[in-house]
Scaffold this active site. Structure first.
Site, PDB file in Angstrom:
ATOM      1  N   ASP A 180     -67.129 -74.807  58.858  1.00  0.00           N
ATOM      2  CA  ASP A 180     -65.866 -74.787  59.000  1.00  0.00           C
ATOM      3  C   ASP A 180     -64.956 -74.059  57.916  1.00  0.00           C
ATOM      4  O   ASP A 180     -63.908 -73.429  58.201  1.00  0.00           O
ATOM      5  CB  ASP A 180     -65.514 -76.501  58.956  1.00  0.00           C
ATOM      6  CG  ASP A 180     -66.382 -77.174  60.083  1.00  0.00           C
ATOM      7  OD1 ASP A 180     -66.982 -76.367  61.022  1.00  0.00           O
ATOM      8  OD2 ASP A 180     -66.777 -78.473  60.093  1.00  0.00           O
ATOM      9  N   LYS A 197     -65.945 -78.369  67.419  1.00  0.00           N
ATOM     10  CA  LYS A 197     -67.123 -77.615  66.513  1.00  0.00           C
ATOM     11  C   LYS A 197     -67.361 -76.362  67.462  1.00  0.00           C
ATOM     12  O   LYS A 197     -67.578 -75.131  66.781  1.00  0.00           O
ATOM     13  CB  LYS A 197     -68.196 -78.395  66.400  1.00  0.00           C
ATOM     14  CG  LYS A 197     -69.139 -77.840  65.614  1.00  0.00           C
ATOM     15  CD  LYS A 197     -68.700 -77.916  64.062  1.00  0.00           C
ATOM     16  CE  LYS A 197     -69.791 -77.453  62.994  1.00  0.00           C
ATOM     17  NZ  LYS A 197     -69.575 -77.745  61.641  1.00  0.00           N
ATOM     18  N   CYS A 211     -60.439 -94.108  85.238  1.00  0.00           N
ATOM     19  CA  CYS A 211     -60.674 -95.503  84.798  1.00  0.00           C
ATOM     20  C   CYS A 211     -59.606 -96.336  84.751  1.00  0.00           C
ATOM     21  O   CYS A 211     -58.729 -96.632  85.382  1.00  0.00           O
ATOM     22  CB  CYS A 211     -61.688 -95.354  83.795  1.00  0.00           C
ATOM     23  SG  CYS A 211     -62.575 -97.052  83.508  1.00  0.00           S
ATOM     24  N   TYR A 212     -59.334 -96.695  83.125  1.00  0.00           N
ATOM     25  CA  TYR A 212     -58.225 -97.505  82.962  1.00  0.00           C
ATOM     26  C   TYR A 212     -56.806 -96.631  83.395  1.00  0.00           C
ATOM     27  O   TYR A 212     -55.900 -97.158  83.972  1.00  0.00           O
ATOM     28  CB  TYR A 212     -58.064 -97.657  81.519  1.00  0.00           C
ATOM     29  CG  TYR A 212     -56.820 -98.482  80.877  1.00  0.00           C
ATOM     30  CD1 TYR A 212     -56.926 -99.742  81.038  1.00  0.00           C
ATOM     31  CD2 TYR A 212     -55.717 -97.770  80.446  1.00  0.00           C
ATOM     32  CE1 TYR A 212     -55.739-100.553  80.584  1.00  0.00           C
ATOM     33  CE2 TYR A 212     -54.515 -98.512  80.160  1.00  0.00           C
ATOM     34  CZ  TYR A 212     -54.474 -99.942  80.325  1.00  0.00           C
ATOM     35  OH  TYR A 212     -53.509-100.587  79.750  1.00  0.00           O
ATOM     36  N   GLY A 216     -59.960 -96.704  78.974  1.00  0.00           N
ATOM     37  CA  GLY A 216     -59.712 -97.560  77.857  1.00  0.00           C
ATOM     38  C   GLY A 216     -60.108 -98.775  77.861  1.00  0.00           C
ATOM     39  O   GLY A 216     -60.640 -99.310  79.151  1.00  0.00           O
TER      40      GLY A 216
END
Ligand code: XMP
Length: 507
Positions: A225, A363, A81-82, A54
Site C-alpha cells: 500500500d 486491495k 435485503c433490508y 442491514g
C-alpha cells in the site's frame, strides 16, 4: 463521487463493501456511502443506486431510512435485503417479521426474467439471510421471483425500481454476477470507466490539485500500500515527494533491498534510517505483546520525527489508507479514518495535512494499479506483513538470536513455497519463534535447540482464516530444510488452528 458510477447506500449491512466490489469488478466505479448522506452523494454522475442490507427492521422506531423522494428521482434503484424491504415499505407495500427467518441457500424460482434476471435460468441457488420479509409488494410492482419461504424474493417496477430479498453480492448466489451486470450495465447503462488507464490520470491530477506547490513526506514500510501510494504521488509531484524507510531490524530479510530496488526503479527520493539498535534496546527484556507493540509504535514515531525534522518543512503526509479502512462505524455511521498504526498522532503534531490517494481503492485494485504504475508484479503480490514485524512472531523477549532465526526461517519458508507453487495460493505463511527449547539428535550428538512453529493460512480478508492443508511431502520438505539449514532449530511444528478461535499471528 470521484467518477461516474453507482452509489451504494450502506444501511449497516455486513456486505455493503462486497456490493461495492462486485460493481467495480464489472469495471464500473462504485462508492459506498452511509445511507443518511445520500443527498450529499447523489448527483448527475450517479447512474444508479443500490440499497444494502442491514441489521434493523423497517417497521421499528428509528429504523434507518431514506425519504420516498429518492425512489421518485428517475434513477434506477436496486434494493437488497433490508434495502428491498425499505423500498417496499416506502412505496406502500408491507413488511412483517417472518415466522422462521431464512438463512443460507434457497432455490429461487424466477417468474419474470427481464430485465434483472436476463441470461439466468428459471431456477437458481441464492443466498438468504433475513428475519423479516415483504408480505405485500407496493402497488404497481410485479413479482420477479420467489422461494419456498419468501413469496416476494424479487419484485420490480421497470424501468427503474428493482428489489431482491436475497444477496446477489455473496458468491453463494449462483448468478449474482450476472444480476449485477444486468442492473449496472443494462438497466443503469453505466459506462465501464474503472480501469487504471482511466482513473490513474484523474487521480494524478487530483493529487496535483490538492498538493499545489507543497512538499510531501511518505513512510515506506516495505508493503504494497505505501509503495503504490508513493509511486502514484511521485507521478503527481515528482521531486517534491520524499520517503523515509525506518530499518527497525524487525523486518524480513529482504525488505530493505526490496524497498531500495523499488526506489531506484521509480526514481524515488528515499532516505533510509538505520535504527535496529534503538529498537532492540527499547524492546530489551519485554515479554508482553501489547507492550511490545506500544514500544515499537513510540520508538517508530521518535525515530521518524527526528529523521523528518532534518529534511525541512513538509505540507502533507502520505498515507496508504485503503477504502475498507475508511470505516463507517455503527450508530451514527460517521466516517472514522483508521490512523496509520506506526505514525498515529505525528501528522497532527507536525502540522502535516494527510494525503490519502488510495482511499477509494480495494486491495486487489491497489495491486492492479501498482502494476499500471510500473511496480513489479512479484513485489505487489507479496504476503501482508504486520507493522510491528517479527517482534510479534517471537514469543518472549525479542533478542538478536531470535530475530536472526526468524529472518532466515522466513526467507527459507517463502522460497520453498515459491518453488512448490504454493506462495500465491495462501494469504500468509510465516515461522513463529516459540521461545521453547527441545531436544534433537544432530550428527550423532544431542542437540538442545529452538522449536519453530510454522503457520500457513488461507483467507479472503484476514477476518477469518483457515489453516492451509499442506501435503505431507511439503510439510516434510519445510521441516527438513528448516532443521538442516538453521542449526539453532531442533524441531518444527505446524499450526492447524483456524481463526476463530485463534488469531493469525501468535501474539
Ligand atoms: P490477527 O493476528 O489479528 O491478524 O488474526 C490479522 C491480520 O492483521 C495482521 N496484523 C497486524 N498488522 N499491525 C499490523 O499492521 C499489527 O499489530 C498486526 N497484528 C496482526 C496480521 O499479519 C494478519 O494479516
Amino acid at each position: 463521487m470521484i467518477a461516474e458510477g453507482i452509489l451504494v447506500l450502506d444501511f449497516g449491512g455486513q456486505y455493503a463493501h462486497l456490493i461495492g466490489r462486485r460493481v467495480r469488478e464489472l469495471g464500473v466505479y462504485a462508492e459506498v456511502v452511509p445511507y443518511h448522506r445520500w443527498h450529499e452523494a447523489i448527483n448527475p454522475d450517479v447512474k444508479g443506486v443500490i440499497l444494502s442490507g442491514g441489521p434493523r427492521s423497517v417497521y421499528e422506531d428509528q429504523a434507518p431510512k431514506v425519504p420516498t423522494e429518492l425512489f421518485q428521482m428517475g434513477k434506477p434503484i436496486l434494493g437488497i435485503c433490508y434495502g428491498a424491504q425499505l423500498m417496499a415499505e416506502a412505496l406502500g407495500g408491507r413488511v412483517e417479521k417472518g415466522s422462521a427467518g431464512e438463512y443460507g441457500q434457497a432455490e429461487l424460482l424466477v417468474k419474470q426474467p427481464y430485465p434483472l434476471f436476463a441470461g439466468t435460468p428459471s431456477r437458481q441457488r441464492v443466498w438468504m439471510s433475513h428475519g423479516d420479509l415483504v408480505v405485500a409488494a407496493p402497488p404497481g410492482f410485479e413479482r420477479a421471483g420467489s422461494t419456498q419461504n419468501c413469496p416476494w424474493a424479487a419484485f420490480q417496477k421497470p424501468p427503474y425500481l428493482f428489489a431482491v430479498q436475497f444477496h446477489p453480492e455473496v458468491v453463494h448466489s449462483e448468478y449474482g454476477k450476472q444480476i449485477f451486470a444486468n442492473f449496472v450495465l443494462s438497466i443503469c447503462k453505466a459506462n465501464k470507466n474503472w480501469t487504471a488507464e482511466d482513473y490513474g490520470p484523474r487521480l494524478i491530477a487530483q493529487i496535483q490539485e490538492q498538493v499545489g506547490s507543497g512538499r510531501v513526506l511518505g513512510a515506506l514500510s516495505g508493503g504494497v500500500d505505501s509503495a503504490v501510494a508513493a509511486a502514484l504521488t511521485l507521478r503527481a509531484v515528482g521531486s517534491r515527494l520524499t520517503c523515509i524507510y525506518v530499518d527497525t531490524g524487525l523486518q524480513r530479510l529482504d525488505d530493505l533491498s526490496h524497498v531500495e530496488q523499488l526506489a531506484e526503479q521509480l526514481g524515488l527520493d528515499l532516505r533510509i534510517v538505520q535504527a535496529q539498535d534503538r529498537f532492540l534496546s527499547a524492546l530489551s527484556g519485554i515479554v508482553d505483546p501489547e507492550q511490545k507493540r506500544k514500544i515499537i509504535g513510540a520508538t517508530f514515531i521518535e525515530t521518524f520525527e527526528q529523521a523528518a525534522g532534518s529534511l525541512g518543512a513538509f505540507d502533507y503526509f502520505l498515507q496508504g489508507t485503503l477504502y475498507p479502512d475508511v470505516v463507517e462505524s455503527g450508530g451514527g455511521l460517521t466516517a472514522i479514518i483508521k490512523s496509520h498504526h506506526n505514525v498515529g498522532g505525528l501528522p497532527e503534531k507536525m502540522g502535516w495535512r494527510l494525503l490519502e490517494p488510495l482511499r477509494w481503492f480495494y486491495k486487489d485494485e491497489v495491486r492492479e494499479f501498482g502494476s499500471w504504475l510500473g511496480i513489479d508484479r512479484e513485489f505487489l503480490m507479496r504476503h501482508p506483513f504486520p507493522g510491528p514485524g517479527l517482534a510479534v512472531r517471537i514469543i518472549g523477549p525479542v533478542t538478536e538470536e531470535a530475530l536472526s532465526i526468524e529472518r532466515r526461517a522466513h526467507a527459507l519458508l517463502d522460497q520453498i513455497l515459491m518453488e512448490e507453487g504454493v506462495y500465491y495460493d495462501v494469504w500468509q505463511a510465516f515461522p513463529v519463534f516459540t521461545g521453547i527449547k527441545s531436544v534433537a539428535v544432530k550428527g550423532d550428538a544431542r542437540h538442545y535447540g529452538w522449536v519453530l512453529a510454522v503457520r500457513i493460512v488461507q483467507s479472503q480478508d484476514a477476518m477469518t482464516a483457515d489453516w492451509y492443508r499442506a501435503s505431507p511431502e511439503l510439510l516434510e520438505r519445510i521441516a527438513s530444510a528448516l532443521t538442516a539449514q538453521i542449526p539453532e532449530i531442533s524441531r518444527v511444528v505446524y499450526d492447524i488452528t483456524t481463526k476463530p478461535p485463534a488469531t493469525i499471528e501468535w501474539e
